[in-house]
Design an enzyme around this catalytic site. Structure first.
Site, PDB file in Angstrom:
ATOM      1  N   ASP A 252      32.245  18.419  12.822  1.00 58.81           N
ATOM      2  CA  ASP A 252      30.688  18.930  12.995  1.00 58.81           C
ATOM      3  C   ASP A 252      30.109  18.619  11.688  1.00 58.81           C
ATOM      4  O   ASP A 252      30.218  19.205  10.565  1.00 58.81           O
ATOM      5  CB  ASP A 252      30.771  20.474  13.418  1.00 58.81           C
ATOM      6  CG  ASP A 252      29.233  20.923  13.655  1.00 58.81           C
ATOM      7  OD1 ASP A 252      28.401  20.219  13.204  1.00 58.81           O
ATOM      8  OD2 ASP A 252      29.078  21.928  13.745  1.00 58.81           O
ATOM      9  N   VAL A 253      29.094  17.596  11.594  1.00 56.85           N
ATOM     10  CA  VAL A 253      28.604  17.006  10.389  1.00 56.85           C
ATOM     11  C   VAL A 253      27.553  18.019   9.817  1.00 56.85           C
ATOM     12  O   VAL A 253      27.276  17.922   8.767  1.00 56.85           O
ATOM     13  CB  VAL A 253      27.938  15.772  10.511  1.00 56.85           C
ATOM     14  CG1 VAL A 253      28.818  14.512  10.970  1.00 56.85           C
ATOM     15  CG2 VAL A 253      26.526  15.735  11.528  1.00 56.85           C
TER      16      VAL A 253
ATOM     17  N   ASN B  17      25.930   8.464  11.108  1.00 53.82           N
ATOM     18  CA  ASN B  17      25.361   8.041  12.304  1.00 53.82           C
ATOM     19  C   ASN B  17      24.989   9.151  13.240  1.00 53.82           C
ATOM     20  O   ASN B  17      24.147   9.048  14.270  1.00 53.82           O
ATOM     21  CB  ASN B  17      25.976   6.909  12.965  1.00 53.82           C
ATOM     22  CG  ASN B  17      25.562   6.340  14.402  1.00 53.82           C
ATOM     23  OD1 ASN B  17      24.523   6.124  14.414  1.00 53.82           O
ATOM     24  ND2 ASN B  17      26.449   7.059  15.276  1.00 53.82           N
TER      25      ASN B  17
ATOM     26  N   TYR C 217      12.730  16.185  15.895  1.00 52.45           N
ATOM     27  CA  TYR C 217      13.576  14.848  15.656  1.00 52.45           C
ATOM     28  C   TYR C 217      12.962  13.748  14.493  1.00 52.45           C
ATOM     29  O   TYR C 217      13.564  13.668  13.772  1.00 52.45           O
ATOM     30  CB  TYR C 217      13.604  13.976  17.098  1.00 52.45           C
ATOM     31  CG  TYR C 217      14.520  12.910  16.958  1.00 52.45           C
ATOM     32  CD1 TYR C 217      15.748  12.855  17.081  1.00 52.45           C
ATOM     33  CD2 TYR C 217      13.815  11.787  16.857  1.00 52.45           C
ATOM     34  CE1 TYR C 217      16.595  11.782  17.026  1.00 52.45           C
ATOM     35  CE2 TYR C 217      14.540  10.331  16.813  1.00 52.45           C
ATOM     36  CZ  TYR C 217      15.984  10.445  16.773  1.00 52.45           C
ATOM     37  OH  TYR C 217      16.660   9.333  16.851  1.00 52.45           O
TER      38      TYR C 217
ATOM     39  N   THR D 112      21.659   4.243  25.150  1.00 50.86           N
ATOM     40  CA  THR D 112      22.839   4.916  24.584  1.00 50.86           C
ATOM     41  C   THR D 112      22.883   6.407  25.293  1.00 50.86           C
ATOM     42  O   THR D 112      22.222   6.546  26.126  1.00 50.86           O
ATOM     43  CB  THR D 112      22.873   5.464  23.167  1.00 50.86           C
ATOM     44  OG1 THR D 112      21.533   6.132  22.863  1.00 50.86           O
ATOM     45  CG2 THR D 112      22.496   4.214  22.284  1.00 50.86           C
TER      46      THR D 112
END
Length: 284
Positions: free
Chosen positions: A70-71, A97, A162, A200
């Site tokens: 979990d970044v 990424n 975002y 994606t």
């Protein structure tokens, strides 16, 4: 031609590597003989990704590792860096990424804002701050590639959380490259990957067939490799709908809102629709 960091035996860490652009990057680098660590969430997703990468890896199974990471948690990145160092001896290429895109408005939901900033922005900060010091100390050519977004540059209406996260990635990566190029003896460079419309998990919205206007993740990574060889910092990707020339006009118009003292996001303001249309049709 290829960037000098991409040599057989070099080590690449790809966050968000179980699908999409991250998986395409992991497969490309493994096929070139690099040792690859795929970091993501979901044991099943990681297992499928590992199988796909091992299938194309020049060095086979021994050159591929996975990590459920979990970044958004710095301690998870510390553990990841230690695990990669223990397995492969260090890191040469870091592709920050991992990203998410839950819907948001300026008024909430608060949980969407928190999680988006934690993953998309803090994930990049954590990854860079944990991995880069040892990458510099190694004294070898290396890369930090941070995945941004055109939405972090032109900030269109629709998902402000975002946009804010990706605008932060842009500003952070610019500052990172400035510091790296002014660090004596440093052979690491930073680059901002700015995908176009890519089909994606994040953009698919449940669709199973790629829209005609979208690029595949593989096309995006091939373009990234080409531009890294040219040492581009801003890797501004086109797609099947939007050529670079139109991206450039959109970016210039967004900057012009400040210079010309127009309303914010004037590209979507009815009073400026015709002016933007005329501007976008111009060529430099």
């Amino acid at each position: 031609m290829m960037h000098p960091a991409f040599i057989p035996g070099a080590v690449a860490v790809v966050t968000g590597g179980a699908a999409g652009i991250g998986l395409a990057a992991a497969k490309k680098l493994a096929s070139l003989g690099l040792r690859v660590c795929i970091a993501d969430l979901g044991a099943d997703r990681l297992a499928r990704a590992r199988e796909a990468v091992v299938a194309v890896a020049a060095g086979g199974d021994a050159d591929v590792m996975t990590s459920e990471t979990d970044v958004s948690r710095v301690e998870a990145l510390v553990a990841l860096e230690a695990a990669v160092t223990a397995r492969f001896g260090g890191t040469n290429i870091l592709l920050n990424n991992a990203g998410i895109g839950p819907r948001s408005t300026v008024l909430g939901p608060a949980e969407s804002w928190a999680r988006t900033i934690d993953v998309n922005l803090w994930g990049v900060l954590h990854g860079t701050q944990v991995f880069v010091p040892r990458m510099i100390e190694q004294g070898r050519p290396g890369l930090v590639i941070n995945t941004g977004s055109k939405q972090g540059i032109t900030t269109p209406p629709g998902n402000p959380a975002y946009n804010v996260s990706k605008a932060g990635v842009k500003a952070f990566t610019e500052a990172l490259q400035h510091e790296l190029r002014n660090t004596p003896g440093c052979q690491i460079s930073a680059h901002l990957l700015i995908p176009g419309f890519v089909f994606t998990e994040l953009t698919g919205s449940g669709r199973t067939d790629k829209p005609a206007g979208a690029w595949t993740p593989e096309q995006t990574i091939d373009f990234m490799m080409e531009r890294l060889a040219a040492n581009d910092f801003y890797i501004l990707c086109p797609d099947n709908e939007v050529p670079r020339s139109l991206d450039e006009r959109r970016i210039l118009w967004a900057a012009g809102d400040i210079v010309e003292n127009r309303p914010p996001l004037s590209r979507w303001h009815p009073d400026y629709a015709e002016a933007f249309k005329a501007f976008a049709s111009q060529r430099k």
